[in-house]
Design a protein around this motif. Structure first.
Motif, PDB file in Angstrom:
ATOM      1  N   GLU A  23       0.826  -1.209   0.000  1.00 48.42           N
ATOM      2  CA  GLU A  23       0.000   0.000   0.000  1.00 48.42           C
ATOM      3  C   GLU A  23       0.861   1.260   0.000  1.00 48.42           C
ATOM      4  O   GLU A  23       0.567   2.232  -0.708  1.00 48.42           O
ATOM      5  N   ASP A  24       1.933   1.231   0.772  1.00 48.54           N
ATOM      6  CA  ASP A  24       2.783   2.417   0.903  1.00 48.54           C
ATOM      7  C   ASP A  24       3.589   2.709  -0.362  1.00 48.54           C
ATOM      8  O   ASP A  24       3.767   3.879  -0.742  1.00 48.54           O
ATOM      9  N   THR A  25       4.114   1.668  -1.003  1.00 52.57           N
ATOM     10  CA  THR A  25       5.067   1.871  -2.099  1.00 52.57           C
ATOM     11  C   THR A  25       4.501   1.558  -3.479  1.00 52.57           C
ATOM     12  O   THR A  25       5.035   2.033  -4.479  1.00 52.57           O
ATOM     13  N   GLN A  26       3.471   0.724  -3.558  1.00 57.34           N
ATOM     14  CA  GLN A  26       2.773   0.384  -4.797  1.00 57.34           C
ATOM     15  C   GLN A  26       3.716   0.011  -5.945  1.00 57.34           C
ATOM     16  O   GLN A  26       3.691   0.625  -7.016  1.00 57.34           O
ATOM     17  N   PRO A  27       4.557  -0.978  -5.731  1.00 60.19           N
ATOM     18  CA  PRO A  27       5.393  -1.433  -6.854  1.00 60.19           C
ATOM     19  C   PRO A  27       4.519  -2.007  -7.959  1.00 60.19           C
ATOM     20  O   PRO A  27       3.457  -2.589  -7.703  1.00 60.19           O
ATOM     21  N   ASP A  28       4.952  -1.852  -9.192  1.00 58.56           N
ATOM     22  CA  ASP A  28       4.223  -2.451 -10.312  1.00 58.56           C
ATOM     23  C   ASP A  28       4.423  -3.958 -10.345  1.00 58.56           C
ATOM     24  O   ASP A  28       3.529  -4.702 -10.753  1.00 58.56           O
ATOM     25  N   VAL A  29       5.599  -4.402  -9.910  1.00 56.49           N
ATOM     26  CA  VAL A  29       5.920  -5.824  -9.823  1.00 56.49           C
ATOM     27  C   VAL A  29       6.652  -6.061  -8.510  1.00 56.49           C
ATOM     28  O   VAL A  29       7.503  -5.257  -8.121  1.00 56.49           O
ATOM     29  N   ALA A  30       6.316  -7.140  -7.837  1.00 56.84           N
ATOM     30  CA  ALA A  30       7.005  -7.501  -6.600  1.00 56.84           C
ATOM     31  C   ALA A  30       7.359  -8.978  -6.639  1.00 56.84           C
ATOM     32  O   ALA A  30       6.482  -9.831  -6.806  1.00 56.84           O
ATOM     33  N   CYS A  31       8.646  -9.273  -6.485  1.00 52.87           N
ATOM     34  CA  CYS A  31       9.124 -10.644  -6.394  1.00 52.87           C
ATOM     35  C   CYS A  31       9.291 -10.987  -4.914  1.00 52.87           C
ATOM     36  O   CYS A  31      10.015 -10.293  -4.198  1.00 52.87           O
ATOM     37  N   LEU A  32       8.632 -12.050  -4.480  1.00 46.41           N
ATOM     38  CA  LEU A  32       8.671 -12.448  -3.076  1.00 46.41           C
ATOM     39  C   LEU A  32       9.407 -13.771  -2.932  1.00 46.41           C
ATOM     40  O   LEU A  32       9.305 -14.650  -3.791  1.00 46.41           O
ATOM     41  N   GLN A  33      10.134 -13.907  -1.822  1.00 48.07           N
ATOM     42  CA  GLN A  33      10.817 -15.164  -1.515  1.00 48.07           C
ATOM     43  C   GLN A  33      10.518 -15.597  -0.088  1.00 48.07           C
ATOM     44  O   GLN A  33      10.067 -14.813   0.733  1.00 48.07           O
ATOM     45  N   GLU A  34      10.825 -16.859   0.152  1.00 50.50           N
ATOM     46  CA  GLU A  34      10.660 -17.492   1.456  1.00 50.50           C
ATOM     47  C   GLU A  34       9.217 -17.374   1.949  1.00 50.50           C
ATOM     48  O   GLU A  34       8.943 -16.914   3.054  1.00 50.50           O
ATOM     49  N   LEU A  35       8.302 -17.840   1.094  1.00 50.96           N
ATOM     50  CA  LEU A  35       6.883 -17.810   1.454  1.00 50.96           C
ATOM     51  C   LEU A  35       6.590 -18.698   2.665  1.00 50.96           C
ATOM     52  O   LEU A  35       5.699 -18.401   3.466  1.00 50.96           O
ATOM     53  N   LYS A  36       7.287 -19.821   2.759  1.00 48.21           N
ATOM     54  CA  LYS A  36       7.088 -20.780   3.848  1.00 48.21           C
ATOM     55  C   LYS A  36       5.620 -21.225   3.942  1.00 48.21           C
ATOM     56  O   LYS A  36       5.050 -21.302   5.027  1.00 48.21           O
ATOM     57  N   ALA A  37       5.031 -21.508   2.791  1.00 48.84           N
ATOM     58  CA  ALA A  37       3.632 -21.912   2.757  1.00 48.84           C
ATOM     59  C   ALA A  37       3.376 -22.760   1.513  1.00 48.84           C
ATOM     60  O   ALA A  37       3.933 -22.472   0.449  1.00 48.84           O
ATOM     61  N   PRO A  38       2.541 -23.798   1.637  1.00 46.00           N
ATOM     62  CA  PRO A  38       2.166 -24.557   0.448  1.00 46.00           C
ATOM     63  C   PRO A  38       1.311 -23.699  -0.474  1.00 46.00           C
ATOM     64  O   PRO A  38       0.756 -22.664  -0.059  1.00 46.00           O
ATOM     65  N   GLY A  39       1.201 -24.113  -1.718  1.00 44.00           N
ATOM     66  CA  GLY A  39       0.501 -23.313  -2.712  1.00 44.00           C
ATOM     67  C   GLY A  39      -0.914 -22.946  -2.340  1.00 44.00           C
ATOM     68  O   GLY A  39      -1.369 -21.823  -2.605  1.00 44.00           O
ATOM     69  N   GLU A  40      -1.627 -23.869  -1.689  1.00 40.05           N
ATOM     70  CA  GLU A  40      -3.032 -23.611  -1.363  1.00 40.05           C
ATOM     71  C   GLU A  40      -3.212 -22.567  -0.270  1.00 40.05           C
ATOM     72  O   GLU A  40      -4.335 -22.079  -0.044  1.00 40.05           O
ATOM     73  N   ARG A  41      -2.139 -22.215   0.420  1.00 41.50           N
ATOM     74  CA  ARG A  41      -2.233 -21.217   1.489  1.00 41.50           C
ATOM     75  C   ARG A  41      -1.739 -19.844   1.040  1.00 41.50           C
ATOM     76  O   ARG A  41      -1.607 -18.930   1.862  1.00 41.50           O
ATOM     77  N   PHE A  42      -1.496 -19.691  -0.239  1.00 41.72           N
ATOM     78  CA  PHE A  42      -1.092 -18.389  -0.749  1.00 41.72           C
ATOM     79  C   PHE A  42      -2.272 -17.423  -0.664  1.00 41.72           C
ATOM     80  O   PHE A  42      -3.392 -17.764  -1.057  1.00 41.72           O
TER      81      PHE A  42
END
Length: 258
Positions: A23-42
């Motif tokens: 909300e503060d920075t509003q990047p057009d694209v954000a790459c995230l790492q270390e989600l530590k969650a299975p796909g269904e919990r995204f």
């Protein structure tokens, strides 16, 4: 166009912090790492409410990467780094956004050294070097973004003498990273700030953030086709000082593209 990379250190527990940063920075694209969650919990619903669509590659308890785009769905191109069909760790994802091939990666930590974890790190880097060469040969505008778990030089770490035997700073690690960079990639942050002390990771212990005792291990590397579009680069340093933060600092670039 603003593109950021952010190791969130657990998207479930850090979701409020992630949403606040978006909300503060509003990047057009954000790459995230270390989600530590299975796909269904995204958190698809929560991110959509914030204006973002995503592609992601999750893994229970560990690893995990995602590419978010504001107001559009990234076009997924690849899941997993080529070169080892037995590798089940969720560390690599590619998608096209606004004509750019965005490659989000979470390179292995590799500690303790020596040992199998470090061997895996070096092997993973070899696979990345091979794949990156192919990306450059394509002639596309390409961005390699993420937590590389590599301290490129002594200028990128507080008290480098303490890190000489760490997997992030060992001679072999830096040599592999130099080979990658030697292909023609541009380190965006260092290009824009050649002499500045900039860190993107601060340990939770010993008041590392307060003492500015950090490391620069999160990088945005631009292909030769994309590099001339670079206009600015930096970090959202203050995010690390907020409540329940990740131990990483969001790192970003601004490019004149599209």
């Amino acid at each position: 166009m603003r593109i950021a990379t952010f190791n969130v250190n657990g998207i479930g527990s850090r979701l409020p912090a992630l949403l606040q940063w978006l909300e503060d920075t509003q990047p057009d694209v954000a790459c995230l790492q270390e989600l530590k969650a299975p796909g269904e919990r995204f958190p698809v619903v929560e991110l959509a409410a914030a204006g973002y669509q995503a592609v992601w590659l999750g893994q229970k308890a560990w690893n995990g990467v995602a590419i978010l785009a504001r107001g559009q769905l990234p076009l997924e191109l690849m899941r997993g780094l080529p070169g080892d069909d037995t590798d089940e760790q969720s560390r690599y994802l590619e998608a096209r956004v606004n004509g750019i091939r965005v490659c989000c990666l979470y390179l292995p930590n590799g500690n303790p050294t020596p040992g199998p974890k470090y061997d895996y790190k070096l092997a993973w880097m070899e696979r990345l070097i091979i794949h990156a060469a192919g990306l450059l040969a394509s002639g596309e505008p390409v961005l390699l973004a993420g937590d590389f778990n590599v301290i490129p030089t002594g200028h990128d770490v507080y008290k480098p003498e303490r890190w000489v035997d760490d997997a992030l700073f060992r001679v072999e690690t830096r040599a592999a990273f130099e080979r990658l960079m030697g292909q023609g990639w541009t380190d965006a942050v260092r290009t824009m700030h050649p002499d500045a002390t900039i860190y993107t990771f601060y340990d939770y212990f010993r008041n590392a953030y307060g003492r500015n005792a950090g490391l620069r291990i999160d990088h945005l590397l631009l292909s030769p086709v994309l590099a001339p579009a670079l206009r600015a680069a930096g970090t959202d340093h203050e995010v690390r000082g907020r409540e329940k933060p990740s131990d990483h600092v969001p790192t970003w670039i601004e490019i004149d593209h599209g």
